[in-house]
Scaffold this active site. Structure first.
Site, PDB file in Angstrom:
ATOM      1  N   ASP A  57       0.841  -1.201   0.000  1.00 33.33           N
ATOM      2  CA  ASP A  57       0.000   0.000   0.000  1.00 33.33           C
ATOM      3  C   ASP A  57       0.875   1.249   0.000  1.00 33.33           C
ATOM      4  O   ASP A  57       0.377   2.378  -0.030  1.00 33.33           O
ATOM      5  CB  ASP A  57      -1.017  -0.010   1.147  1.00 33.33           C
ATOM      6  CG  ASP A  57      -0.366  -0.140   2.514  1.00 33.33           C
ATOM      7  OD1 ASP A  57       0.878  -0.191   2.595  1.00 33.33           O
ATOM      8  OD2 ASP A  57      -1.120  -0.208   3.508  1.00 33.33           O
ATOM      9  N   SER A  58       2.207   1.052  -0.034  1.00 34.75           N
ATOM     10  CA  SER A  58       3.125   2.167  -0.296  1.00 34.75           C
ATOM     11  C   SER A  58       2.859   2.742  -1.689  1.00 34.75           C
ATOM     12  O   SER A  58       3.350   3.815  -2.022  1.00 34.75           O
ATOM     13  CB  SER A  58       4.582   1.720  -0.168  1.00 34.75           C
ATOM     14  OG  SER A  58       4.805   0.527  -0.902  1.00 34.75           O
ATOM     15  N   ASP A  96      -1.043  -5.967  -0.130  1.00 38.15           N
ATOM     16  CA  ASP A  96      -1.488  -5.353   1.131  1.00 38.15           C
ATOM     17  C   ASP A  96      -2.996  -5.157   1.101  1.00 38.15           C
ATOM     18  O   ASP A  96      -3.523  -4.581   0.133  1.00 38.15           O
ATOM     19  CB  ASP A  96      -0.836  -3.970   1.299  1.00 38.15           C
ATOM     20  CG  ASP A  96       0.425  -4.020   2.131  1.00 38.15           C
ATOM     21  OD1 ASP A  96       0.518  -4.876   3.031  1.00 38.15           O
ATOM     22  OD2 ASP A  96       1.319  -3.186   1.885  1.00 38.15           O
ATOM     23  N   LYS A 126      -1.330  -9.338   2.762  1.00 35.82           N
ATOM     24  CA  LYS A 126      -0.566  -8.908   3.941  1.00 35.82           C
ATOM     25  C   LYS A 126      -1.426  -7.964   4.770  1.00 35.82           C
ATOM     26  O   LYS A 126      -2.162  -7.144   4.199  1.00 35.82           O
ATOM     27  CB  LYS A 126       0.741  -8.224   3.534  1.00 35.82           C
ATOM     28  CG  LYS A 126       1.547  -7.703   4.722  1.00 35.82           C
ATOM     29  CD  LYS A 126       2.985  -7.382   4.369  1.00 35.82           C
ATOM     30  CE  LYS A 126       3.207  -6.019   3.761  1.00 35.82           C
ATOM     31  NZ  LYS A 126       2.757  -4.882   4.587  1.00 35.82           N
ATOM     32  N   GLU A 128      -1.491  -5.584   8.651  1.00 29.22           N
ATOM     33  CA  GLU A 128      -0.671  -4.976   9.699  1.00 29.22           C
ATOM     34  C   GLU A 128      -1.314  -5.187  11.067  1.00 29.22           C
ATOM     35  O   GLU A 128      -2.523  -4.961  11.218  1.00 29.22           O
ATOM     36  CB  GLU A 128      -0.523  -3.469   9.433  1.00 29.22           C
ATOM     37  CG  GLU A 128       0.247  -3.173   8.158  1.00 29.22           C
ATOM     38  CD  GLU A 128       0.445  -1.678   7.914  1.00 29.22           C
ATOM     39  OE1 GLU A 128       0.084  -0.862   8.794  1.00 29.22           O
ATOM     40  OE2 GLU A 128       0.951  -1.331   6.834  1.00 29.22           O
ATOM     41  N   GLU A 195       9.207  -4.320  10.486  1.00 28.68           N
ATOM     42  CA  GLU A 195       9.650  -3.023   9.942  1.00 28.68           C
ATOM     43  C   GLU A 195      10.195  -2.129  11.042  1.00 28.68           C
ATOM     44  O   GLU A 195       9.541  -1.900  12.065  1.00 28.68           O
ATOM     45  CB  GLU A 195       8.470  -2.331   9.235  1.00 28.68           C
ATOM     46  CG  GLU A 195       8.862  -0.967   8.651  1.00 28.68           C
ATOM     47  CD  GLU A 195       7.895  -0.393   7.634  1.00 28.68           C
ATOM     48  OE1 GLU A 195       6.908  -1.077   7.276  1.00 28.68           O
ATOM     49  OE2 GLU A 195       8.127   0.750   7.204  1.00 28.68           O
TER      50      GLU A 195
HETATM   51  O1  KIV Z   1       3.607  -1.122   1.615  1.00 30.67           O
HETATM   52  C1  KIV Z   1       4.805  -1.485   1.632  1.00 30.67           C
HETATM   53  O2  KIV Z   1       5.605  -1.181   0.743  1.00 30.67           O
HETATM   54  C2  KIV Z   1       5.251  -2.290   2.770  1.00 30.67           C
HETATM   55  C3  KIV Z   1       6.711  -2.588   2.874  1.00 30.67           C
HETATM   56  C4  KIV Z   1       7.430  -1.389   3.334  1.00 30.67           C
HETATM   57  C5  KIV Z   1       6.986  -3.758   3.723  1.00 30.67           C
HETATM   58  O3  KIV Z   1       4.469  -2.686   3.559  1.00 30.67           O
END
Ligand code: KIV
Length: 277
Positions: A57-58, A96, A126, A128, A195
């Site tokens: 989600d980056s 994510d 994924k 969190e 992280e």
């Molecule tokens: O969203 C992302 O890029 C991440 C990584 C930094 C692990 O969760």
């Protein structure tokens, strides 16, 4: 008869599976993971031999220019993920689940993961958090979806923490992180991202867990490493945390290329006769 992707001998390239990631941990072979959000980048990473691609989600920061990961939607994540999936032959693709699509509601969590898996063709999701999202993780895993956890600095909770500094330096937070990691493993997660936590803590978590850990800013004792691809290629130039190693300076290379193009167009040097019909 159904054929598992890793058993399909008709395709020359064998896909990475969660079983292989687990076996890599046992062998002590490090897992290499990078983010990707589009077809062209994913194809380069896959052909280079990356083990895991994270449609993070980056994308909210890197692709859309938001300050945090919070605004990106489930539909947008599915769009990015399906573009990535179309490009890959070998890598395991994780997506994510975005903020607001799983927290506090395990039915919503299950629905979001099923949409991701069905509509993008990705191989896992994924999430969190630890204990707080235990029910959601359990329901997703029970539905047959591989789940990766994410502990330490969890950007979806940035407004709760207030800063992007190193997490779990205090014993109480470190103890909770270890507890959460064990809960995620017990719930059936196939791996956990750690992280921005102290290297010693990440090493301890990695030795306590039997599933692989993937670190970012977590030292060299994890079972694998992940970076945001635009950061490690030097495309994002204003983000320079200590943990980031830049393997290329593509931002400068691209800047020079664009300036050369502008100059050639202005000077009527492009296109030349060979480049014309
Ligand atoms: O969203 C992302 O890029 C991440 C990584 C930094 C692990 O969760």
């Amino acid at each position: 008869m159904s054929v598992h992707p890793s058993e399909d001998n008709s395709s020359k390239v064998k896909r990475v599976t969660t079983h292989q990631l687990q076996a890599m941990k046992v062998r002590g072979e490090k897992i290499a993971m990078l983010t990707a959000y589009d077809f062209s980048m994913a194809r380069i990473l896959d052909q280079a031999g990356i083990d895991v691609i994270l449609v993070g989600d980056s994308a909210s920061n890197v692709m859309a220019g938001h300050e945090t990961t919070l605004p990106i939607t489930l539909d947008q994540m599915i769009y990015h993920a399906s573009s990535v999936v179309r490009a890959i032959q070998r890598a395991f693709v994780i997506v994510d689940i975005p903020f607001g699509s799983y927290q506090g509601n395990s039915s919503e969590a299950l629905k979001s993961s099923i949409r991701i898996m069905k509509e993008s063709g990705a191989h896992g999701v994924k999430v969190e958090g630890g204990e707080e999202i235990q029910q959601s993780v359990e329901r997703i895993v029970k539905a047959g979806v591989p789940v990766m956890g994410h502990l330490g600095l969890t950007p979806q909770s940035i407004y709760q923490f207030g800063t992007y500094t190193v997490r779990a330096k205090e014993k109480s937070e470190a103890d909770k992180l270890i507890r959460d990691a064990k809960i995620l493993e017990e719930c059936g997660c196939f791996g956990v991202v750690l992280e921005k936590v102290p290297a010693a803590l990440a090493q301890e978590v990695s030795s306590v867990l039997s599933i692989p850990t993937i670190g970012i800013g977590a030292g060299n004792g994890t079972d694998g490493q992940v970076l945001v691809v635009h950061d490690m290629l030097g495309i994002t130039q204003d983000f320079q945390p200590r943990f980031l190693r830049r393997y290329a300076e593509l931002g400068s290379t691209m800047d020079a290329a664009v300036k050369n193009f502008i100059m050639d167009v202005k000077n009527k040097q492009f296109p030349n006769a060979d480049e014309s019909y």
